[in-house]
Write an enzyme that holds these catalytic residues in place. Structure first.
Site, PDB file in Angstrom:
ATOM      1  N   LYS A 152      42.409  37.099  35.439  1.00 38.07           N
ATOM      2  CA  LYS A 152      42.381  39.253  35.209  1.00 38.07           C
ATOM      3  C   LYS A 152      43.672  37.958  34.347  1.00 38.07           C
ATOM      4  O   LYS A 152      44.790  38.063  35.065  1.00 38.07           O
ATOM      5  CB  LYS A 152      42.343  39.616  35.787  1.00 38.07           C
ATOM      6  CG  LYS A 152      42.175  40.942  35.777  1.00 38.07           C
ATOM      7  CD  LYS A 152      42.765  42.054  36.734  1.00 38.07           C
ATOM      8  CE  LYS A 152      42.800  43.628  36.480  1.00 38.07           C
ATOM      9  NZ  LYS A 152      42.561  43.845  37.582  1.00 38.07           N
ATOM     10  N   LYS A 205      38.348  38.480  32.602  1.00 35.12           N
ATOM     11  CA  LYS A 205      38.402  40.066  31.868  1.00 35.12           C
ATOM     12  C   LYS A 205      39.824  39.845  31.845  1.00 35.12           C
ATOM     13  O   LYS A 205      41.165  39.363  31.672  1.00 35.12           O
ATOM     14  CB  LYS A 205      38.517  41.012  33.264  1.00 35.12           C
ATOM     15  CG  LYS A 205      39.090  42.746  33.908  1.00 35.12           C
ATOM     16  CD  LYS A 205      38.823  42.981  34.474  1.00 35.12           C
ATOM     17  CE  LYS A 205      39.747  44.273  34.475  1.00 35.12           C
ATOM     18  NZ  LYS A 205      39.985  44.679  36.022  1.00 35.12           N
TER      19      LYS A 205
HETATM   20  C1  PBG Z   1      42.036  47.940  39.478  1.00 32.51           C
HETATM   21  C2  PBG Z   1      41.800  48.190  37.977  1.00 32.51           C
HETATM   22  C3  PBG Z   1      41.659  47.930  37.078  1.00 32.51           C
HETATM   23  C4  PBG Z   1      40.913  47.699  35.977  1.00 32.51           C
HETATM   24  C5  PBG Z   1      39.912  47.807  36.808  1.00 32.51           C
HETATM   25  N1  PBG Z   1      39.785  47.164  38.137  1.00 32.51           N
HETATM   26  C6  PBG Z   1      42.889  48.203  36.381  1.00 32.51           C
HETATM   27  C7  PBG Z   1      44.591  47.661  36.373  1.00 32.51           C
HETATM   28  O1  PBG Z   1      43.906  45.997  36.766  1.00 32.51           O
HETATM   29  O2  PBG Z   1      45.246  47.583  35.862  1.00 32.51           O
HETATM   30  C8  PBG Z   1      40.260  47.846  34.729  1.00 32.51           C
HETATM   31  C9  PBG Z   1      39.178  47.910  33.899  1.00 32.51           C
HETATM   32  C10 PBG Z   1      39.636  48.787  32.363  1.00 32.51           C
HETATM   33  O3  PBG Z   1      39.972  48.553  32.014  1.00 32.51           O
HETATM   34  O4  PBG Z   1      37.678  48.690  32.246  1.00 32.51           O
HETATM   35  N2  PBG Z   1      42.695  46.068  40.152  1.00 32.51           N
HETATM   36 ZN    ZN Z   2      44.730  46.501  41.500  1.00 28.76          ZN
END
Ligand code: PBG
Ligand code: ZN
Length: 281
Positions: A152, A205
């Site tokens: 991520k 992601k």
């Molecule tokens: C929280 C989470 C996020 C997303 C999914 N789970 C936000 C982040 O990491 O700041 C983002 C999903 C999206 O932008 O569609 N952990």
């Molecule tokens: Zn989170």
């Protein structure tokens, strides 16, 4: 409640889920991911593992309405904590890694008890997959798979989601636990750690700016199903261009999803799911 930066997306209440489940079934969408927005936030995020928490209610409602729908739960602290961070914090504002793992264990057990089919920890907290696996196994949920947000990136493409989930950090950022966009090798190390800890699915992601990473993770770990998360900002930019008449909406969306698939994703988490399912018949 409509989400203004994500046209076509809404926050739903539990009573609306029966209709939603029927619509998904008619369209042939096989699975959903749940994100909860609690009525009250606090430093720990107590509603995150409460029996009558919003996600717990939602799991029960969806499984009752359509037992075949695969219900995946996002597992993190940021939507539930008043400071908006993905873990418990010490006085200096640093994430308390191991204390956070204790909370994540409570959350997954509570989701599994309500009938969640897959849990998806999204915080990239060190050791989260192992901690979750052992908590599930210890409570008799050894068949509940873990879909890890293994890779991520600290991405600007999460912007609209933070409006949607009301989860922007109140101070600081997530760069201590999310990854540097310039680093591809680290993606493979993070994925390897999660595989060792017992992840059943890996995830990359966002998707579009990281198609090379999707491909490399798939090639390195071909035995695990790989998910790609086509995130909120990726959705918003296609919708905005289409709304202005600058791009052909259906063609660019299907071309984008095809590209993610071609890169090596076995599953795609996307806000386009319903429209794409409709177009694909
Ligand atoms: C929280 C989470 C996020 C997303 C999914 N789970 C936000 C982040 O990491 O700041 C983002 C999903 C999206 O932008 O569609 N952990
Ligand atoms: Zn989170």
């Amino acid at each position: 409640i409509p989400i203004s930066s994500m046209p076509g997306q809404f926050r739903l209440s539990v009573d609306q889920l029966t209709g939603e489940a029927a619509e998904l079934k008619a369209l042939g969408v096989p699975a959903v991911v749940l994100f909860g927005i609690p009525a009250h936030k606090d430093p720990i995020g107590l509603e995150n593992f409460a029996d009558d928490g919003i996600v717990q209610q939602a799991i029960r409602a969806l499984k009752e309405a359509n037992p075949e729908l695969v219900v995946i739960t996002d597992v993190c602290l940021c939507e539930y904590t008043d400071h908006g961070h993905c873990g418990l914090l010490d006085e200096a504002g640093y994430v308390l890694n191991d204390e956070t793992l204790d909370v994540l264990q409570k959350v997954v057990v509570s989701h599994a008890r309500c009938g969640a089919d897959i849990v998806a920890p999204s915080g990239m907290i060190d050791g989260m997959v192992a901690a979750i696996r052992s908590a599930l196994d210890g409570e008799g949920y050894s068949h509940t798979p873990v879909m890890s947000y293994a890779v991520k990136y600290a991405s600007a493409f999460y912007g609209p989601f933070r409006e949607a989930a009301d989860g922007a950090p109140q101070f600081g950022d997530r760069k201590t636990h999310q990854m540097d966009p310039g680093n591809a090798e680290e993606a493979l190390r993070e994925a390897a750690l999660d595989v060792t800890e017992g992840a059943d699915f890996l995830m990359v992601k966002p998707a579009l700016p990281y198609l090379d990473v999707i491909r490399r993770v798939k090639e390195r770990f071909p035995e695990l199903p790989l998910a790609a998360y086509n995130v909120s900002g990726e959705y918003a930019m296609l919708k905005a261009a289409a709304a202005n008449g600058w791009l052909d909406e259906q063609r660019v969306i299907l071309e984008t999803l095809t590209g993610i698939r071609r890169a090596g994703a076995d599953l795609i988490l996307t806000y386009h799911a319903k429209e794409a399912a409709g177009w694909l018949g």
